[in-house]
Design a protein around this motif. Structure first.
Motif, PDB file in Angstrom:
ATOM      1  N   GLY A   1      -0.198   3.815   3.195  1.00  0.00           N
ATOM      2  CA  GLY A   1      -0.371   5.151   2.632  1.00  0.00           C
ATOM      3  C   GLY A   1      -0.212   6.252   3.656  1.00  0.00           C
ATOM      4  O   GLY A   1       0.357   7.317   3.371  1.00  0.00           O
ATOM      5  N   LEU A   2      -0.697   6.003   4.859  1.00  0.00           N
ATOM      6  CA  LEU A   2      -0.560   6.991   5.931  1.00  0.00           C
ATOM      7  C   LEU A   2       0.906   7.187   6.323  1.00  0.00           C
ATOM      8  O   LEU A   2       1.364   8.321   6.517  1.00  0.00           O
ATOM      9  CB  LEU A   2      -1.377   6.540   7.149  1.00  0.00           C
ATOM     10  CG  LEU A   2      -2.875   6.816   7.073  1.00  0.00           C
ATOM     11  CD1 LEU A   2      -3.663   5.881   7.972  1.00  0.00           C
ATOM     12  CD2 LEU A   2      -3.168   8.273   7.450  1.00  0.00           C
TER      13      LEU A   2
ATOM     14  N   MET B   1      -1.569   9.556  -5.145  1.00  0.00           N
ATOM     15  CA  MET B   1      -2.019   8.912  -3.913  1.00  0.00           C
ATOM     16  C   MET B   1      -3.400   9.420  -3.512  1.00  0.00           C
ATOM     17  O   MET B   1      -4.265   8.660  -3.083  1.00  0.00           O
ATOM     18  CB  MET B   1      -1.007   9.190  -2.793  1.00  0.00           C
ATOM     19  CG  MET B   1       0.357   8.571  -3.011  1.00  0.00           C
ATOM     20  SD  MET B   1       1.590   9.243  -1.850  1.00  0.00           S
ATOM     21  CE  MET B   1       0.937   8.699  -0.278  1.00  0.00           C
ATOM     22  N   TRP B   2      -3.609  10.711  -3.667  1.00  0.00           N
ATOM     23  CA  TRP B   2      -4.877  11.357  -3.319  1.00  0.00           C
ATOM     24  C   TRP B   2      -6.012  10.821  -4.183  1.00  0.00           C
ATOM     25  O   TRP B   2      -7.072  10.440  -3.683  1.00  0.00           O
ATOM     26  CB  TRP B   2      -4.688  12.866  -3.510  1.00  0.00           C
ATOM     27  CG  TRP B   2      -5.817  13.764  -3.181  1.00  0.00           C
ATOM     28  CD1 TRP B   2      -6.311  14.067  -1.943  1.00  0.00           C
ATOM     29  CD2 TRP B   2      -6.560  14.553  -4.123  1.00  0.00           C
ATOM     30  NE1 TRP B   2      -7.328  14.992  -2.051  1.00  0.00           N
ATOM     31  CE2 TRP B   2      -7.499  15.308  -3.378  1.00  0.00           C
ATOM     32  CE3 TRP B   2      -6.536  14.702  -5.497  1.00  0.00           C
ATOM     33  CZ2 TRP B   2      -8.390  16.182  -3.986  1.00  0.00           C
ATOM     34  CZ3 TRP B   2      -7.416  15.582  -6.100  1.00  0.00           C
ATOM     35  CH2 TRP B   2      -8.332  16.308  -5.337  1.00  0.00           C
ATOM     36  N   ARG B   3      -5.775  10.737  -5.496  1.00  0.00           N
ATOM     37  CA  ARG B   3      -6.795  10.198  -6.400  1.00  0.00           C
ATOM     38  C   ARG B   3      -7.091   8.734  -6.099  1.00  0.00           C
ATOM     39  O   ARG B   3      -8.245   8.301  -6.074  1.00  0.00           O
ATOM     40  CB  ARG B   3      -6.333  10.326  -7.860  1.00  0.00           C
ATOM     41  CG  ARG B   3      -6.512  11.691  -8.472  1.00  0.00           C
ATOM     42  CD  ARG B   3      -6.197  11.670  -9.959  1.00  0.00           C
ATOM     43  NE  ARG B   3      -4.775  11.549 -10.247  1.00  0.00           N
ATOM     44  CZ  ARG B   3      -4.186  10.465 -10.726  1.00  0.00           C
ATOM     45  NH1 ARG B   3      -4.886   9.376 -10.953  1.00  0.00           N
ATOM     46  NH2 ARG B   3      -2.885  10.455 -10.977  1.00  0.00           N
TER      47      ARG B   3
ATOM     48  N   GLY C   1       0.806  -1.216   0.000  1.00  0.00           N
ATOM     49  CA  GLY C   1       0.000   0.000   0.000  1.00  0.00           C
ATOM     50  C   GLY C   1       0.837   1.263   0.000  1.00  0.00           C
ATOM     51  O   GLY C   1       0.410   2.298  -0.523  1.00  0.00           O
ATOM     52  N   SER C   2       2.018   1.199   0.582  1.00  0.00           N
ATOM     53  CA  SER C   2       2.901   2.371   0.578  1.00  0.00           C
ATOM     54  C   SER C   2       3.549   2.592  -0.777  1.00  0.00           C
ATOM     55  O   SER C   2       3.999   3.690  -1.093  1.00  0.00           O
ATOM     56  CB  SER C   2       4.000   2.200   1.632  1.00  0.00           C
ATOM     57  OG  SER C   2       4.993   1.252   1.217  1.00  0.00           O
ATOM     58  N   ARG C   3       3.595   1.517  -1.588  1.00  0.00           N
ATOM     59  CA  ARG C   3       4.285   1.604  -2.883  1.00  0.00           C
ATOM     60  C   ARG C   3       3.342   1.931  -4.035  1.00  0.00           C
ATOM     61  O   ARG C   3       3.595   2.853  -4.814  1.00  0.00           O
ATOM     62  CB  ARG C   3       4.993   0.270  -3.161  1.00  0.00           C
ATOM     63  CG  ARG C   3       5.760   0.201  -4.478  1.00  0.00           C
ATOM     64  CD  ARG C   3       6.886   1.198  -4.516  1.00  0.00           C
ATOM     65  NE  ARG C   3       7.778   0.983  -5.660  1.00  0.00           N
ATOM     66  CZ  ARG C   3       8.629   1.900  -6.105  1.00  0.00           C
ATOM     67  NH1 ARG C   3       8.702   3.085  -5.520  1.00  0.00           N
ATOM     68  NH2 ARG C   3       9.415   1.643  -7.128  1.00  0.00           N
ATOM     69  N   CYS C   4       2.238   1.153  -4.165  1.00  0.00           N
ATOM     70  CA  CYS C   4       1.399   1.317  -5.354  1.00  0.00           C
ATOM     71  C   CYS C   4      -0.002   0.785  -5.100  1.00  0.00           C
ATOM     72  O   CYS C   4      -0.194  -0.427  -4.920  1.00  0.00           O
ATOM     73  CB  CYS C   4       2.031   0.580  -6.531  1.00  0.00           C
ATOM     74  SG  CYS C   4       1.102   0.727  -8.070  1.00  0.00           S
ATOM     75  N   ALA C   5      -0.981   1.673  -5.136  1.00  0.00           N
ATOM     76  CA  ALA C   5      -2.372   1.280  -4.895  1.00  0.00           C
ATOM     77  C   ALA C   5      -2.905   0.390  -6.004  1.00  0.00           C
ATOM     78  O   ALA C   5      -3.779  -0.448  -5.780  1.00  0.00           O
ATOM     79  CB  ALA C   5      -3.245   2.524  -4.743  1.00  0.00           C
TER      80      ALA C   5
END
Length: 619
Positions: free
Chosen positions: A317-318, A426-428, A125-129
């Protein structure tokens, strides 16, 4: 005379009956369910449940191999730009066994615990959604989970080894007219009989939409299998019996299976999501998962733990957001000082930090509940709501901190010589998380439905029960009312949680009296407000326990205390008082922001693939 039912009453309808029949009926246990009953049962969260070092070691080597692969082979910004994941990346993930993370070893999977599964999706999750969207459904809601929970031994032995080796599966529930209301499903599976009159299978017709993990391109399936929830009925020649919703396991190479359209979205540009159509597909009887007519129960209970995948990826992500915010708040200078030293911006940094800590605590707690075989029904749906909201809130604050650079895309930043981080990507990508796998408002209402089940049952007994049942229910309500007036003296956070739990009981009794507890589900705004109170109290208790277990970690206690103060100020309306203007929590922002920028809480960023380090920035 029994109570007459209103034919227009949704909560006495066939639609609601489907949802009620899917519920697990055993009584809830845990901190959240006890809060609804006016109890602050701190033993459920203390001491904070930690993953054992022995269990952690079982996944350490795999996580390092996956980390290396993600760094070397996965470019999240290129995937976002091109809207595709390269075939060799998908194959590489298959070779690593990423599609069989929780499938037991005896079937060829890794057999990881939920706690290790959490660590894996935190990193991904930190790398790629988009990679999360590729590998999460097969692991969390695709065929492996329903088969493990409801499948026959024959189904397990036949299909789980294939899924562990990388056969991709999806779950087909949603239709154009059937989102949160499964009664509107139109896909139909009609029984098929042989010449001897033996039931041998089903003829499936219908259309599913927004099925993640199913469509590589228009007309091209992504994976090999789909679990489909469809209405079932008998052959009209045999009977006119309607058999309810059932769950069928089908192969994407069957005649009559098509994938006419791949859907595209504002974020998750490379998600393989689309439309499935079934035209007279024959499905053998052996491919029925679970009992006939219990398809929504299979879906609902498979999702219960599956939602924690989103929670884990949100933590990744956080943590990424916190690191970027910390770096930019210190690096960017305006008006002779780092922007994080300006109170308004510093408060955003502090908020991202405590949202990260609270959500990390939540993800770890829920994972350990699963590993310890404890009741996770309400915590899991609550965690999905909380984590997705927290990530969106953190990214919105990060967007403000980065300002124009936040809204500018990665390649534009890169092309004009900036250190580029994909905040707008990340926001999108994060926005859809509150819609996936149970829309957040509906899950909050479901939390309320489960949490108030005791009240609902007692209210039903008072209205419809015999004299003994009415007496018992009346005594229970009286005890709850008596309990609701209890208060403790003191100013500690624990005392506040205790007293608020009693106030919650009083409020539940009052709204139950006004709206009738059995009809409270109609008052969605009221239920939502009550659930928000429960979530706040739960998170306060949880983060205090988490911080106690990390008393050697800088800022753990201070961030937990600050979070609890802000929650209390919100719940009591203190922000509108003169006392808050003079002595409120805002007085702590400057020191907390300063220490965060100095890196004292870098431990909160552990377990991710740093976007900044990939750009050559030393953190």
């Amino acid at each position: 005379m029994g109570k007459m039912k209103d034919k227009d009453d949704l909560f006495e309808s066939e639609e609601m009956k489907i949802l009620e029949e899917a519920r697990e009926t055993q009584r809830h246990e845990g901190f959240i369910s006890d809060l609804f009953l006016g109890e602050a049962s701190f033993d459920y969260v203390r001491p904070f449940p930690e993953q054992s070092s022995e269990d952690k070691q079982k996944a350490d080597e795999f996580i390092e191999r996956l980390r290396k692969f993600l760094v070397e082979k996965v470019d999240p910004n290129a995937i976002d730009r091109d809207g595709e994941i390269l075939d060799d990346v998908i194959q590489g993930l298959k070779d690593l066994g990423v599609f069989g993370l929780k499938i037991p070893r005896e079937y060829g999977g890794h057999g990881f615990s939920q706690s290790n599964y959490r660590r894996i999706f935190q990193m991904v999750g930190s790398r790629c959604a988009n990679i999360v969207a590729l590998i999460a459904p097969p692991n969390s809601i695709g065929a492996s989970v329903p088969i493990l929970k409801f499948g026959t031994e024959e189904q397990k032995n036949k299909y789980l080894p294939q899924l562990a080796k990388g056969k991709i599966s999806a779950f087909g529930l949603t239709e154009n007219e059937a989102g949160s209301d499964p009664s509107r499903i139109k896909a139909m599976a009609q029984r098929v009989y042989n010449e001897k009159g033996e039931h041998i299978g089903y003829k499936l017709n219908g259309r599913k939409v927004w099925i993640t993990g199913s469509v590589k391109d228009d007309g091209v399936p992504l994976g090999e299998y789909v679990v489909v929830v469809a209405k079932t009925k008998d052959d009209p020649k045999m009977s006119k019996k309607k058999l309810g919703l059932s769950t069928l396991f089908i192969s994407s190479d069957l005649v009559g299976y098509t994938t006419p359209h791949r859907t595209r979205f504002g974020g998750l540009k490379a998600i393989y999501n689309g439309v499935l159509e079934f035209d007279n597909i024959f499905v053998p009887k052996e491919n029925l998962i679970g009992p006939e007519g219990r398809g929504f129960k299979v879906a609902d209970q498979s999702l219960a733990v599956g939602r924690l995948t989103i929670v884990s990826s949100c933590v990744g992500g956080l943590k990424q957001s916190l690191q970027i915010a910390r770096w930019w708040c210190k690096k960017r200078v305006q008006w002779r000082q780092s922007i994080g030293r300006h109170e308004a911006t510093g408060s955003r940094l502090v908020k991202i930090a405590y949202l990260t800590m609270v959500t990390d605590a939540l993800a770890q707690y829920c994972a350990k509940l699963v590993d310890d075989h404890k009741d996770v029904r309400i915590p899991a749906m609550s965690a999905k709501v909380i984590a997705t909201n927290h990530l969106w809130e953190a990214l919105d604050n990060l967007m403000q901190i980065r300002a124009g650079r936040g809204y500018e895309n990665y390649y534009s930043l890169k092309n004009r010589g900036e250190i580029a981080v994909g905040v707008e990507r990340m926001w999108r990508d994060s926005r859809v998380n509150s819609i996936f796998e149970g829309e957040n408002t509906l899950l909050s209402l479901a939390s309320g439905r489960e949490g108030t089940d005791d009240y609902k049952q007692k209210a039903s007994a008072l209205m419809e029960g015999d004299s003994k049942a009415r007496l018992s229910a009346g005594l229970w309500m009286s005890k709850q009312l008596s309990k609701s007036f209890k208060r403790r003296l003191g100013s500690s956070h624990e005392t506040f949680i205790y007293n608020q739990s009693k106030l919650l009981t009083y409020q539940l009794l009052r709204v139950g009296e006004k709206y009738r507890m059995t009809g409270l589900q109609k008052k969605q705004l009221v239920v939502g407000q009550l659930v928000a109170r429960v979530y706040n109290l739960f998170l306060m208790a949880l983060v205090l326990s988490y911080a106690e277990a990390r008393n050697d970690k800088p800022l753990a206690k201070e961030l937990a205390d600050y979070f609890c103060l802000t929650v209390r100020e919100e719940m009591t309306g203190a922000k509108w008082t003169t006392d808050w203007l003079l002595n409120g929590s805002h007085g702590r922002v400057d020191e907390l922001a300063k220490r965060l920028m100095e890196g004292e809480a870098k431990w909160l960023e552990e377990g991710i693939i740093s976007a900044l380090e990939q750009e050559g920035v030393e953190i």
